[in-house]
Write an enzyme that holds these catalytic residues in place. Structure first.
Site, PDB file in Angstrom:
ATOM      1  N   CYS A 110      90.509  54.929  35.446  1.00 37.83           N
ATOM      2  CA  CYS A 110      91.456  55.812  34.767  1.00 37.83           C
ATOM      3  C   CYS A 110      90.632  56.877  34.058  1.00 37.83           C
ATOM      4  CB  CYS A 110      92.334  55.026  33.796  1.00 37.83           C
ATOM      5  SG  CYS A 110      91.417  54.196  32.491  1.00 37.83           S
ATOM      6  N   ALA A 111      91.158  57.490  33.017  1.00 30.71           N
ATOM      7  CA  ALA A 111      90.467  58.598  32.358  1.00 30.71           C
ATOM      8  C   ALA A 111      89.184  58.159  31.671  1.00 30.71           C
ATOM      9  CB  ALA A 111      91.393  59.263  31.345  1.00 30.71           C
TER      10      ALA A 111
END
Length: 469
Positions: free
Chosen positions: A27-28
């Site tokens: 994810c980020a």
């Protein structure tokens, strides 16, 4: 060998080798690994790898925090080691199969509301900017007063700030159908039906200007503008109903019969049963929430500010998204955000104290960016990489959160939006509260920092903790 290739190889070795890795996604900020046997993971070895800011199990995934940018580079190198990669959404579907029934329910709840949050963040920023522009002091700089602002400008700002909440049931029903296996466009249409202009407007009914339509002489039917729970329940039932109908309809007639029957049954059920019943439940939840938030002497701020990050660790904090959405939809303000932002800021303050006090170069390199991440509203690197690892800084962060929340509650701060906190959250308080907002964050950070510096951390205690680990 590049630095990131070395990190990737050390990482795969520490989680038990390639044969123990089912899939990898990211994810980020985090690399997400699904493993076959969690007992083979060497936690200490992983935490000693360069650029790793913490690692933990959550939602069936082993999540390793690297931070923005870095995680992308590590993921590329891991993928190059012939490790099966997945998109984050694909891996989440796999992970959903794990965990208790309660954990799976909370994950689904989060999956419904998280995609809606960005548009509500944008709406909140629009509200904040409008509040700033319409302040007398700002207008005076241009030689204007509120009466000089054109009606067309006001109309333009209303389009920006009101649209998402007017059609909120459509967004909720769309997302609920998507998560529970229905056809999202059917959910969207069902949600739009709940706010049809043919129905009495919910706000007009609440204001006493319009009467609801009574079916069978006793069932009140209104539009559900800005309502959340009726659309959510209708979405769950509608998605399951659609799947039941689709299994029983011949393929040749599916395109016509399935959406027809789903919408026909669900709009009747929604307007006559689900809507009236769950609108009362929703109003009850709102009343309880506003009562708690209005407790005197800053009690609510102390409780929420002190406990928020404990809830974040459990992963069930997404359940409060619905409460914030309801507060914004009903009152156009969100007092919960100001208290929570203090909890986030305080963890950053505790981590900053660790970074400045420790003589360990590796811990400094981990703690400084983790503190910055917390000040930008993301506490996971600070929580899992530093504060929870050494224990006392986390507790001092909780105390700082309670202190800041206490101040926020006393000052009756109210955000114009949700989901952004600390530095980015400043934009939600441009409605004349920005100085008070800065003050409560400073209080939270200062209390957590001072307590951590004096009582919460020392390099001697750090060595003792690491020996136990």
């Amino acid at each position: 060998m590049t630095e990131y290739r070395k990190i990737a190889e050390e990482l795969i070795d520490a989680v038990g080798g390639r044969e123990n890795v089912h899939s990898v996604a990211h994810c980020a900020t985090r690399l997400r690994i699904m493993v076959n046997d969690k007992e083979k993971i060497d936690q200490e070895k992983i935490e000693s790898i360069n650029k790793v800011k913490g690692a933990f199990f959550n939602s069936g995934q082993y999540q390793i925090i690297f931070g923005t940018g870095t995680v992308n580079k590590v993921y590329e190198e891991v993928s190059g080691l012939d490790i099966e990669s997945m998109s984050a959404s694909e891996q989440k579907k796999e992970a959903v199969k794990s965990g208790s029934a309660f954990q799976r329910a909370i994950r689904k709840f989060g999956d419904v509301f998280v995609p809606i949050i960005p548009v509500l963040v944008a709406t909140g920023l629009f509200m904040g900017l409008r509040g700033m522009v319409m302040q007398e002091e700002i207008l005076a700089l241009f030689g204007m007063t509120a009466s000089d602002v054109s009606e067309n400008f006001i109309l333009f700002t209303q389009v920006l700030t009101d649209t998402a909440f007017i059609f909120l049931p459509a967004l909720v029903a769309w997302s609920t159908f998507r998560v529970f296996g229905g056809t999202p466009i059917i959910g969207l249409i069902l949600g739009l039906m709940l706010v049809s202009p043919s129905l009495p407007n919910a706000w007009d009914v609440a204001g006493g200007n319009v009467e609801p339509i009574y079916f069978f002489g006793f069932i009140p039917v209104v539009g559900y503008q800005a309502s959340v729970l009726p659309a959510f329940i209708a979405g769950i039932i509608g998605a399951k109903l659609e799947r039941v109908i689709r299994k029983r309809v011949p393929d040749a007639l599916d395109l016509i019969i399935t959406p027809f029957l789903t919408l026909l049954i669900m709009i009747g059920l929604s307007l006559l049963v689900i809507g009236p019943l769950f609108h009362m439940v929703e109003q009850g939840i709102l009343d309880v929430t506003t009562t708690v938030l209005s407790w005197p002497f800053g009690i609510s701020g102390i409780l929420i500010g002190g406990l928020n990050q404990l809830i974040v660790i459990t992963g069930v904090h997404h359940i409060f998204n619905m409460l914030e959405i309801q507060l914004l939809a009903q009152y156009k303000s969100n007092p919960y955000n100001a208290i929570v932002t203090c909890a986030v800021a305080a963890q950053g303050g505790a981590t900053l104290a660790v970074a400045l006090k420790t003589k360990s170069a590796k811990l400094k390199a981990l703690a400084f960016p983790s503190a910055l991440s917390a000040f930008l509203g993301i506490t996971e690197p600070a929580l899992f990489g530093v504060n929870l690892r050494y224990g006392k800084p986390f507790v001092m962060g909780l105390i700082g959160g309670a202190a800041g929340g206490f101040a926020a509650s006393l000052l009756q701060l109210k955000a114009t939006g949700m989901a952004v906190t600390v530095i980015p959250g400043t934009l939600l308080y441009l409605n004349g509260q920005v100085l008070q907002y800065i003050l409560v964050n400073v209080i939270a950070i200062a209390v957590a920092f001072a307590l951590t510096w004096m009582f919460g951390f020392s390099d001697k205690a750090k060595k003792e903790v690491e020996q136990v680990q």
